[in-house]
Motif scaffolding. Structure first.
Motif, mmCIF file in Angstrom:
data_model
loop_
_atom_site.group_PDB
_atom_site.id
_atom_site.type_symbol
_atom_site.label_atom_id
_atom_site.label_comp_id
_atom_site.label_asym_id
_atom_site.label_seq_id
_atom_site.Cartn_x
_atom_site.Cartn_y
_atom_site.Cartn_z
ATOM 1 N N GLY A 1 0.784 -1.244 0.207
ATOM 2 C CA GLY A 1 0.038 0.042 0.059
ATOM 3 C C GLY A 1 0.938 1.338 0.017
ATOM 4 O O GLY A 1 0.570 2.230 0.706
ATOM 5 N N ASN A 2 2.139 1.110 -0.624
ATOM 6 C CA ASN A 2 2.757 2.258 -0.885
ATOM 7 C C ASN A 2 3.642 2.869 0.350
ATOM 8 O O ASN A 2 4.142 3.799 0.569
ATOM 9 C CB ASN A 2 2.223 3.743 -1.243
ATOM 10 N N MET A 3 3.709 1.848 1.251
ATOM 11 C CA MET A 3 4.176 2.088 2.591
ATOM 12 C C MET A 3 5.526 1.942 2.490
ATOM 13 O O MET A 3 6.603 2.367 3.319
ATOM 14 C CB MET A 3 3.622 1.248 3.957
ATOM 15 N N VAL A 4 6.262 1.049 1.652
ATOM 16 C CA VAL A 4 7.706 0.859 1.515
ATOM 17 C C VAL A 4 7.933 1.110 0.298
ATOM 18 O O VAL A 4 7.393 0.785 -0.797
ATOM 19 C CB VAL A 4 8.027 -0.452 1.876
ATOM 20 N N VAL A 5 9.290 1.312 -0.069
ATOM 21 C CA VAL A 5 10.027 1.730 -1.385
ATOM 22 C C VAL A 5 11.161 1.079 -1.585
ATOM 23 O O VAL A 5 12.089 1.023 -0.565
ATOM 24 C CB VAL A 5 9.791 2.925 -1.830
ATOM 25 N N SER A 6 11.246 0.234 -2.783
ATOM 26 C CA SER A 6 12.774 -0.283 -2.974
ATOM 27 C C SER A 6 13.160 0.484 -4.234
ATOM 28 O O SER A 6 12.781 0.236 -5.494
ATOM 29 C CB SER A 6 12.490 -1.744 -3.400
ATOM 30 N N ASP A 7 14.072 1.502 -4.110
ATOM 31 C CA ASP A 7 14.526 2.172 -5.139
ATOM 32 C C ASP A 7 16.261 2.057 -5.336
ATOM 33 O O ASP A 7 16.427 1.650 -4.211
ATOM 34 C CB ASP A 7 14.168 3.589 -5.190
ATOM 35 N N PRO A 8 16.666 2.647 -6.357
ATOM 36 C CA PRO A 8 18.298 2.596 -6.254
ATOM 37 C C PRO A 8 18.950 3.171 -4.991
ATOM 38 O O PRO A 8 19.673 2.553 -4.409
ATOM 39 C CB PRO A 8 18.527 3.412 -7.371
ATOM 40 N N MET A 9 18.452 4.411 -4.498
ATOM 41 C CA MET A 9 18.991 4.911 -3.482
ATOM 42 C C MET A 9 18.798 4.106 -2.161
ATOM 43 O O MET A 9 19.744 3.763 -1.438
ATOM 44 C CB MET A 9 18.382 6.345 -3.101
ATOM 45 N N ALA A 10 17.779 3.524 -2.000
ATOM 46 C CA ALA A 10 17.326 2.786 -0.689
ATOM 47 C C ALA A 10 18.255 1.433 -0.806
ATOM 48 O O ALA A 10 18.934 1.275 0.168
ATOM 49 C CB ALA A 10 15.790 2.237 -0.537
ATOM 50 N N ASN A 11 18.530 1.177 -2.097
ATOM 51 C CA ASN A 11 19.283 -0.545 -2.038
ATOM 52 C C ASN A 11 20.830 -0.467 -1.807
ATOM 53 O O ASN A 11 21.298 -0.981 -1.359
ATOM 54 C CB ASN A 11 18.840 -1.069 -3.424
ATOM 55 N N TRP A 12 21.240 0.681 -2.345
ATOM 56 C CA TRP A 12 22.491 1.088 -2.450
ATOM 57 C C TRP A 12 22.817 1.186 -0.688
ATOM 58 O O TRP A 12 24.131 1.151 -0.225
ATOM 59 C CB TRP A 12 23.211 2.346 -3.262
ATOM 60 N N LEU A 13 22.275 2.033 -0.310
ATOM 61 C CA LEU A 13 22.427 2.710 1.236
ATOM 62 C C LEU A 13 22.125 1.381 2.075
ATOM 63 O O LEU A 13 23.019 1.144 2.961
ATOM 64 C CB LEU A 13 21.405 3.658 1.598
ATOM 65 N N LYS A 14 21.235 0.397 1.677
ATOM 66 C CA LYS A 14 21.179 -0.717 2.623
ATOM 67 C C LYS A 14 22.366 -1.630 2.207
ATOM 68 O O LYS A 14 22.920 -2.210 3.185
ATOM 69 C CB LYS A 14 19.850 -1.602 2.035
ATOM 70 N N CYS A 15 22.961 -1.669 0.852
ATOM 71 C CA CYS A 15 24.371 -2.557 0.736
ATOM 72 C C CYS A 15 25.406 -1.808 1.540
ATOM 73 O O CYS A 15 26.025 -2.622 1.970
ATOM 74 C CB CYS A 15 24.384 -2.225 -0.796
ATOM 75 N N PHE A 16 25.475 -0.590 1.644
ATOM 76 C CA PHE A 16 26.613 -0.022 2.134
ATOM 77 C C PHE A 16 26.641 -0.159 3.552
ATOM 78 O O PHE A 16 27.347 -0.376 4.409
ATOM 79 C CB PHE A 16 26.840 1.590 1.909
#
Length: 500
Positions: A67-82
């Motif tokens: 329901g649009n509560m979470v987003v998986s975008d490039p910024m989020a994924n790179w920050l999670k990786c780091f």
């Protein structure tokens, strides 16, 4: 019915949560005082999560879930990786230190670190006020417990109490501000809040009232003046392993929620929050650098250094939009992300050296403890020198290019006030260079303290990781283009999604 895409958005969180619970149960049967099995399983989990998030980031897709509560975008994924890599490095450095101080009698260090990382993941991917706040609380509650992990140490217990009381106050500020925004806009969804504010149907005074509390809560998490009072005491009082844990990876999550809340949610109020960030940045640069000069404790000096570094980060955040024009947004916010990532990289190496120099019965956290370090370990002295040059912003190490990116963002805005801020930041960097270069002078020109061991022993894995860590600080300074491009492209997906 939940669409399959909803689960794709949170696969890294599912893996991390599942393995944290599994490792918690497996650890019950571990008898080794080094918790070798728990340690290996934790590092493998973090490596898998880092690889998974990197694969998502390279894919470049933006997926909204639940329901649009979470987003998986490039910024989020790179920050999670780091953040995952930072947590891995932290645990490699922390393990010998924790073992010497009976902090590994149980597996709490590893499992709480994983739950703290899970909270960071939720913060980074949150697209809803409540989701972001839940992630923040999961991270901070785990951090409180970690600071108090040495139950027989009065200093650590005192630091945990200070962190808890002031952290609860700051969380209250943030929650109250978010509730005011909800009351004004009628929505918890970040995109809907953006559209409501942009429509100008809500009274501006009500929005600004909520915004003040939100900025205050974010400033506490970043450690910006005047919400910095917890940082030096907690950095000094917490076990050094935990100081690194709360001082490295969480900065990436704090940057992410600044982008989610201030940029994605409240960009139409930029003229208001930019003024607040400017005041916070000026205070942080001034107080952080001047107070650090007077410190003899290395951890306390690094705490004030963090405050000043966050001042630079705030300058990049406020430079993204000028008079409603978003032309500078991608570069400025990309420079802010680059700054956050490289600051965490440098912090890992600095605290890694402090951890590896410590031994049973001695913390090695005074600046004088580094006297003659070059004679005892040229590797450690070299890595520490590179990191001090990076924090000071001396070329060609990566800290110079991080600061240069922020200054370019300010100057390219062609706004007189921002150019003045850039000049002020340069002046404060010159002040800060004094206490960073003092550490280099102590390592290379002072005689070793009597009673200090002539040889420094560190586990092979920690030495290898430290060498790579130090090399990256230098190599990313010589070739910063790749990481800067990655950060700018990751931010571009956020800027393009504004209001959608």
């Amino acid at each position: 019915m939940i669409d399959k895409l909803s689960w794709i958005a949170i696969y890294p969180e599912i893996v991390l949560l599942t393995m944290a619970c599994v490792i918690l149960l497996v650890d019950l049967g571990v008898k080794s005082p080094q918790r070798t099995l728990t340690y290996v399983l934790t590092l493998l989990t973090l490596a898998v999560v880092a690889a998974l998030t990197a694969a998502y980031a390279i894919g470049g897709n933006t997926v909204y879930g639940f329901g649009n509560m979470v987003v998986s975008d490039p910024m989020a994924n790179w920050l999670k990786c780091f953040a995952s890599i930072a947590m891995m490095v932290t645990l490699v450095y922390a393990r010998p230190y924790a073992a010497d101080r009976q902090m590994l009698r149980g597996g709490e260090l590893f499992t709480l670190a994983m739950f703290a990382l899970l909270g960071m993941f939720v913060m980074i991917s949150g697209h809803n006020f409540l989701v972001i706040y839940m992630g923040l609380e999961l991270m901070t509650l785990s951090s409180y417990a970690l600071v108090a992990l040495r139950r027989d140490n009065a200093t650590a217990t005192e630091a945990a109490m200070k962190y808890f009381v002031l952290g609860a106050l700051a969380s209250g500020f943030l929650l109250y501000g978010l509730s005011m925004m909800y009351g004004a806009t009628g929505s918890l969804d970040i995109s809907e809040v953006y559209q409501k504010i942009a429509s100008r149907e809500v009274k501006h005074a009500v929005l600004v009232f909520g915004l003040v509390f939100i900025v205050a809560g974010l400033a506490f998490k970043l450690g910006a003046v005047p919400f910095h009072m917890w940082l030096p005491d907690v950095y000094q009082g917490a076990p050094t392993a935990i100081t690194l844990l709360i001082g490295a990876a969480p900065q990436l999550a704090a940057f992410a929620i600044c982008i989610r809340l201030l940029v994605q949610g409240m960009l139409p109020l930029a003229i208001d929050w930019q003024q607040m960030l400017a005041v916070l940045a000026i205070g942080s640069l001034l107080v952080g650098n001047l107070a650090a000069i007077a410190q003899s404790n290395l951890k306390r000096m690094l705490a004030f250094s963090t405050i000043s570094q966050m001042g630079f980060l705030l300058l990049a955040l406020l430079a993204g939009v000028v008079n409603g024009n978003k032309l500078n947004a991608e570069f400025a916010y990309g420079a802010a992300m680059f700054y956050a990532v490289t600051y965490v990289l440098t912090t890992l190496a600095v605290f890694g050296i402090i951890l590896l120099l410590a031994r049973a019965g001695h913390e090695s956290e005074e600046i004088s403890d580094l006297a003659g370090l070059n004679q005892r370990s040229p590797l450690f002295a070299g890595v520490m020198a590179v990191c001090m040059f990076s924090l000071a912003g001396v070329p060609p190490v990566v800290g110079f290019y991080a600061k240069l990116g922020v200054l370019q963002a300010l100057v390219s805005s062609q706004h007189t006030a921002y150019i003045v801020l850039a000049v002020f930041a340069v002046m404060m960097s010159l002040v800060g260079a004094f206490y960073y270069l003092r550490v280099v002078k102590v390592m290379y020109f002072d005689a070793p303290n009597t009673g200090m061991p002539t040889a420094i022993h560190a586990p092979a894995d920690a030495r290898v990781v430290l060498s790579i860590n130090g090399a990256l600080v230098l190599l990313l300074g010589i070739m910063p283009g790749g990481l800067m491009t990655l950060c700018t492209q990751a931010i571009a997906s956020v800027v393009k999604s504004l209001g959608t």
